[in-house]
Design a protein around this motif. Structure first.
Motif, mmCIF file in Angstrom:
data_model
loop_
_atom_site.group_PDB
_atom_site.id
_atom_site.type_symbol
_atom_site.label_atom_id
_atom_site.label_comp_id
_atom_site.label_asym_id
_atom_site.label_seq_id
_atom_site.Cartn_x
_atom_site.Cartn_y
_atom_site.Cartn_z
ATOM 1 N N LEU A 186 5.787 4.415 6.486
ATOM 2 C CA LEU A 186 6.610 3.219 6.265
ATOM 3 C C LEU A 186 5.862 2.109 5.517
ATOM 4 O O LEU A 186 6.429 1.067 5.213
ATOM 5 C CB LEU A 186 7.117 2.684 7.613
ATOM 6 C CG LEU A 186 8.002 3.644 8.423
ATOM 7 C CD1 LEU A 186 8.342 3.045 9.776
ATOM 8 C CD2 LEU A 186 9.276 3.964 7.653
ATOM 9 N N ILE A 187 4.606 2.343 5.219
ATOM 10 C CA ILE A 187 3.824 1.291 4.545
ATOM 11 C C ILE A 187 4.153 1.303 3.049
ATOM 12 O O ILE A 187 4.131 2.364 2.430
ATOM 13 C CB ILE A 187 2.308 1.531 4.752
ATOM 14 C CG1 ILE A 187 1.966 1.440 6.240
ATOM 15 C CG2 ILE A 187 1.474 0.537 3.963
ATOM 16 C CD1 ILE A 187 0.513 1.732 6.554
ATOM 17 N N THR A 188 4.456 0.140 2.479
ATOM 18 C CA THR A 188 4.749 0.117 1.038
ATOM 19 C C THR A 188 3.430 0.280 0.290
ATOM 20 O O THR A 188 2.405 -0.260 0.689
ATOM 21 C CB THR A 188 5.429 -1.187 0.620
ATOM 22 O OG1 THR A 188 4.636 -2.265 1.098
ATOM 23 C CG2 THR A 188 6.830 -1.303 1.162
ATOM 24 N N ARG A 189 3.521 1.050 -0.805
ATOM 25 C CA ARG A 189 2.273 1.411 -1.482
ATOM 26 C C ARG A 189 2.066 0.663 -2.794
ATOM 27 O O ARG A 189 1.290 1.086 -3.620
ATOM 28 C CB ARG A 189 2.257 2.907 -1.757
ATOM 29 C CG ARG A 189 2.517 3.740 -0.525
ATOM 30 C CD ARG A 189 1.323 4.608 -0.214
ATOM 31 N NE ARG A 189 1.585 5.356 0.994
ATOM 32 C CZ ARG A 189 1.485 6.663 1.092
ATOM 33 N NH1 ARG A 189 1.146 7.394 0.046
ATOM 34 N NH2 ARG A 189 1.709 7.257 2.249
ATOM 35 N N LYS A 190 2.802 -0.464 -2.975
ATOM 36 C CA LYS A 190 2.761 -1.050 -4.318
ATOM 37 C C LYS A 190 1.402 -1.616 -4.710
ATOM 38 O O LYS A 190 1.116 -1.720 -5.872
ATOM 39 C CB LYS A 190 3.861 -2.096 -4.496
ATOM 40 C CG LYS A 190 3.859 -3.268 -3.540
ATOM 41 C CD LYS A 190 4.987 -4.233 -3.943
ATOM 42 C CE LYS A 190 4.989 -5.489 -3.115
ATOM 43 N NZ LYS A 190 5.452 -5.290 -1.743
ATOM 44 N N ASN A 191 0.557 -1.942 -3.747
ATOM 45 C CA ASN A 191 -0.767 -2.434 -4.160
ATOM 46 C C ASN A 191 -1.877 -1.425 -3.868
ATOM 47 O O ASN A 191 -2.977 -1.789 -3.510
ATOM 48 C CB ASN A 191 -1.078 -3.798 -3.547
ATOM 49 C CG ASN A 191 -1.034 -3.758 -2.029
ATOM 50 O OD1 ASN A 191 -0.571 -2.776 -1.475
ATOM 51 N ND2 ASN A 191 -1.507 -4.801 -1.379
ATOM 52 N N ASP A 192 -1.571 -0.151 -4.087
ATOM 53 C CA ASP A 192 -2.609 0.884 -3.981
ATOM 54 C C ASP A 192 -3.769 0.553 -4.912
ATOM 55 O O ASP A 192 -3.543 0.109 -6.029
ATOM 56 C CB ASP A 192 -2.094 2.250 -4.461
ATOM 57 C CG ASP A 192 -1.033 2.813 -3.551
ATOM 58 O OD1 ASP A 192 -0.587 2.094 -2.656
ATOM 59 O OD2 ASP A 192 -0.672 3.972 -3.779
ATOM 60 N N LEU A 193 -4.983 0.823 -4.469
ATOM 61 C CA LEU A 193 -6.123 0.598 -5.357
ATOM 62 C C LEU A 193 -6.523 1.887 -6.061
ATOM 63 O O LEU A 193 -7.305 1.877 -6.994
ATOM 64 C CB LEU A 193 -7.308 0.047 -4.563
ATOM 65 C CG LEU A 193 -7.057 -1.298 -3.878
ATOM 66 C CD1 LEU A 193 -8.283 -1.741 -3.106
ATOM 67 C CD2 LEU A 193 -6.683 -2.364 -4.903
ATOM 68 N N LYS A 194 -6.031 3.031 -5.537
ATOM 69 C CA LYS A 194 -6.357 4.305 -6.214
ATOM 70 C C LYS A 194 -5.098 5.130 -6.268
ATOM 71 O O LYS A 194 -4.330 5.101 -5.333
ATOM 72 C CB LYS A 194 -7.376 5.076 -5.381
ATOM 73 C CG LYS A 194 -8.735 4.562 -5.497
ATOM 74 C CD LYS A 194 -9.662 5.415 -4.623
ATOM 75 C CE LYS A 194 -10.944 4.668 -4.342
ATOM 76 N NZ LYS A 194 -11.683 5.220 -3.238
ATOM 77 N N ALA A 228 4.258 5.234 13.172
ATOM 78 C CA ALA A 228 4.548 4.663 11.849
ATOM 79 C C ALA A 228 5.137 3.254 11.946
ATOM 80 O O ALA A 228 4.739 2.347 11.208
ATOM 81 C CB ALA A 228 5.481 5.583 11.077
ATOM 82 N N GLU A 229 6.090 3.062 12.860
ATOM 83 C CA GLU A 229 6.742 1.759 12.953
ATOM 84 C C GLU A 229 5.765 0.656 13.372
ATOM 85 O O GLU A 229 5.703 -0.401 12.751
ATOM 86 C CB GLU A 229 7.863 1.846 13.979
ATOM 87 C CG GLU A 229 9.156 1.275 13.471
ATOM 88 C CD GLU A 229 10.300 1.651 14.381
ATOM 89 O OE1 GLU A 229 10.673 0.790 15.184
ATOM 90 O OE2 GLU A 229 10.776 2.812 14.293
ATOM 91 N N ASP A 271 4.336 -2.602 11.169
ATOM 92 C CA ASP A 271 4.430 -3.979 11.666
ATOM 93 C C ASP A 271 3.044 -4.653 11.665
ATOM 94 O O ASP A 271 2.891 -5.782 11.199
ATOM 95 C CB ASP A 271 5.031 -3.961 13.080
ATOM 96 C CG ASP A 271 5.392 -5.355 13.549
ATOM 97 O OD1 ASP A 271 6.330 -5.942 12.968
ATOM 98 O OD2 ASP A 271 4.719 -5.883 14.450
ATOM 99 N N VAL A 272 2.049 -3.932 12.150
ATOM 100 C CA VAL A 272 0.695 -4.496 12.233
ATOM 101 C C VAL A 272 0.145 -4.817 10.844
ATOM 102 O O VAL A 272 -0.444 -5.877 10.610
ATOM 103 C CB VAL A 272 -0.254 -3.492 12.959
ATOM 104 C CG1 VAL A 272 -1.721 -3.883 12.814
ATOM 105 C CG2 VAL A 272 0.127 -3.388 14.434
ATOM 106 N N ILE A 273 0.389 -3.902 9.898
ATOM 107 C CA ILE A 273 -0.210 -4.036 8.569
ATOM 108 C C ILE A 273 0.585 -4.978 7.658
ATOM 109 O O ILE A 273 0.011 -5.706 6.857
ATOM 110 C CB ILE A 273 -0.260 -2.631 7.884
ATOM 111 C CG1 ILE A 273 -1.151 -1.672 8.673
ATOM 112 C CG2 ILE A 273 -0.719 -2.711 6.442
ATOM 113 C CD1 ILE A 273 -2.574 -2.120 8.746
ATOM 114 N N GLU A 274 1.932 -4.944 7.768
ATOM 115 C CA GLU A 274 2.732 -5.652 6.764
ATOM 116 C C GLU A 274 3.391 -6.930 7.258
ATOM 117 O O GLU A 274 3.858 -7.715 6.458
ATOM 118 C CB GLU A 274 3.822 -4.711 6.235
ATOM 119 C CG GLU A 274 3.235 -3.433 5.692
ATOM 120 C CD GLU A 274 3.942 -2.910 4.459
ATOM 121 O OE1 GLU A 274 5.126 -3.229 4.296
ATOM 122 O OE2 GLU A 274 3.289 -2.200 3.687
#
Ligand code: 6PG
Length: 260
Positions: free
Chosen positions: A252-260, A215-216, A220-223
């Motif tokens: 740990l990924i923030t989900r504020k820009n979910d598309l679904k 998760a960590e 880091d890679v995504i955000e």
């Protein structure tokens, strides 16, 4: 029945799809494989896929063996993304994993299987041999970068992908097609890996990532646009990079820009 993620996001130009289980990740990846294979065969007459070892893709490989049609296998070439410098029957061998879970269960011409030889004197010799095999398949010299149609990648909890380990950058950032890698953690085997340059030339890249211990690094890679982890260096080919992840790895990924 079509497998769908329960959450889809675009982060830093990459697609991130979250699934409830590894079986669903595998089901979705099979659908993607089928589209990539049909498209490549239609356009180029053949399909070149590079596969990673590790535990996560095993369900995918078993499912591919059951679901992909023989006529597609007849035009498919299977390469390895990386290999440990061990004998092909050792339990750590990526070839052995891929053979037992996929190749032994399908009908595919022998010369369509491109393993990484480990009966050479050294990982360097093995990398040179593999580089020749890749270049001759793509009928190109070292000046042109070979373009795999699909690459299946995993990621370790330290953010490594393929055999591109943190701290070994000068090796895998080279212009070579395949390189010998000596991880600084000596408990890991010496490896041979396709280089970052060639990974990033793949037409389509799919990461399969599962488990809370990742998760960590995944976050880091995504955000983190300044991430230095090897997996963050993988960038889009024409079909883009997609991360197929389970809930535990995505926590740990923030989900504020979910598309679904
Ligand atoms: C290998 C891989 C390596 C792997 C990651 C994740 O040879 O093992 O190519 O990069 O994908 O270590 O492995 P798991 O799927 O086992 O977690």
């Amino acid at each position: 029945m079509e497998t769908r993620p329960f959450c889809r996001m675009i982060k830093g130009g990459r697609e991130v799809l979250i699934f409830e289980s590894l079986v669903e990740i595998a089901g979705y990846a099979v659908q993607e494989w089928q589209v990539a294979a049909e498209t490549s065969i239609k356009k180029r007459g053949r399909f070149a896929a590079a596969l990673s070892g590790g535990v996560t893709p095993v369900s995918l490989y078993r499912m591919l063996a059951r679901r992909i049609r023989d006529d597609l296998w007849a035009r498919t070439h299977i390469f390895l993304v990386d290999e440990r410098f061990v004998s092909p029957d050792a339990k750590e061998s990526n070839f052995r994993i891929i053979y037992d879970t996929l190749l032994n269960r399908i009908v595919i011409p022998m010369d369509h299987i491109h393993s990484i030889a480990t009966d050479t004197k050294s990982p360097e010799d093995s990398a040179i041999r593999y580089e020749h095999d890749i270049l001759s398949y793509f009928r190109t010299t070292g000046k042109f970068t070979p373009s795999f149609d699909l690459m299946i990648l995993g990621m370790g909890a330290d953010g490594h992908t393929a055999s591109l380990f943190p701290g070994t950058e000068p090796v895998w950032e080279s212009d070579r097609v395949a390189v010998a890698v000596y991880p600084s953690d000596t408990a890991r085997k010496k490896r041979v890996s396709i280089s970052l340059r060639v990974i990033n030339y793949a037409r389509r890249i799919i990461f399969l990532i599962a488990g809370a211990e990742k998760a960590e690094a995944l976050c880091d890679v995504i955000e983190n646009s300044g991430s230095t982890l090897p997996a963050s260096r993988v960038s889009a080919g024409e079909g883009g990079v997609t991360f197929l992840v389970d809930e535990a790895a995505s926590r740990l990924i923030t989900r504020k820009n979910d598309l679904k």
